[in-house]
Enzyme design. Sequence first.
Site, mmCIF file in Angstrom:
data_model
loop_
_atom_site.group_PDB
_atom_site.id
_atom_site.type_symbol
_atom_site.label_atom_id
_atom_site.label_comp_id
_atom_site.label_asym_id
_atom_site.label_seq_id
_atom_site.Cartn_x
_atom_site.Cartn_y
_atom_site.Cartn_z
ATOM 1 C CB ALA A 101 22.382 46.385 43.237
ATOM 2 C CE LYS A 103 29.185 30.413 45.368
ATOM 3 N NZ LYS A 103 30.136 30.523 46.508
ATOM 4 C CE LYS A 124 28.186 27.516 48.773
ATOM 5 N NZ LYS A 124 27.908 28.783 49.510
#
Length: 325
Positions: A12, A105, A186
């Site tokens: 969340a 990520k 990135k």
Amino acid sequence: MEVKGAVPVLGAGGWGTALAVALVRAGHSARLWARRTDVAARLAEVRENREYLPGVTLPKGMEVTADLGKAVGTASFVLAAVPSIGLPDLLAELPPHLGLVICAKGLAPDGGRLTDLAREQGFTRVAVLSGPNHAEEVGRGLPAATVVASTDRTLAKEVQAALLSPALRVYTSTDEVGVELGGVLKNVIALAAGMGDGLNLGDNAKAALMTRGLREMGRYLVSQGAHEDTVYGLSGLGDLIATSTSRHSRNRAAGEALARGENPQQGGKVVEGLRTAGLLEAWATAHGHDLPIVQAVARVARGEWTPTEGIAELMGRGAKAELGE
């Protein structure tokens, strides 16, 4: 492809909340799972995630719960939107027959890929979702595009059908390695871009950094078996642009904070690139690969170099050829 029942979103934070809102916007129902009961109760009551995604109303088709079993229900797949460091614990609580879509990520604790970690835990239907997707914009329904990559084409199509809407273009890919690792690399380049912003180095410096950073990303991704075209797609170049330039980017902001001598993790929000930089540096050292931006960021993050020293090290490297290197 038909989407049956509510789609579970596990985590969340800002991104998990935005994904749940996007599912409802796409015409489906969603269940947002928060690990803490008090957080779930607050979100259900006020219908806004004021800590991580303020200003976005949680729609009626979105249920919030702290009961993981209830959140998962009989769903075919789940969107796992917890930070990478929290994924191992979550996997231990999930049945491995589920389709698992990793939305973080980052890297596993040992520096490996999160998709590999999931398969080691018995999950056979695994995908990764990545792209230039700031939660602040996706949650508000601003136009965006993302990629879901998996060797399981059926799972990728299921996720595409669930999230595709006039506000969110969803592409599929079979290059799971490239899409996953593009999102990892990135973040580190964006940290360096933020340091440049904090030092007021200007647009020329940022353009050079991002361009050479993309080259660095490409070398690493291809060495891991990724397709070169993925480097120039949404999860590579696209995400690099967004994360290195946006005011919403945690990694860019963390780099700027480092340049100012401030705490780069203010507000308790996870900055994936800080942890990732050290893991990638260790891999590069062990395998003899040249990742100069990654290595500079890792040393600045550990306090071994100042941001100014890191920039000087990069600028002082020996002469190189852009073509034919």
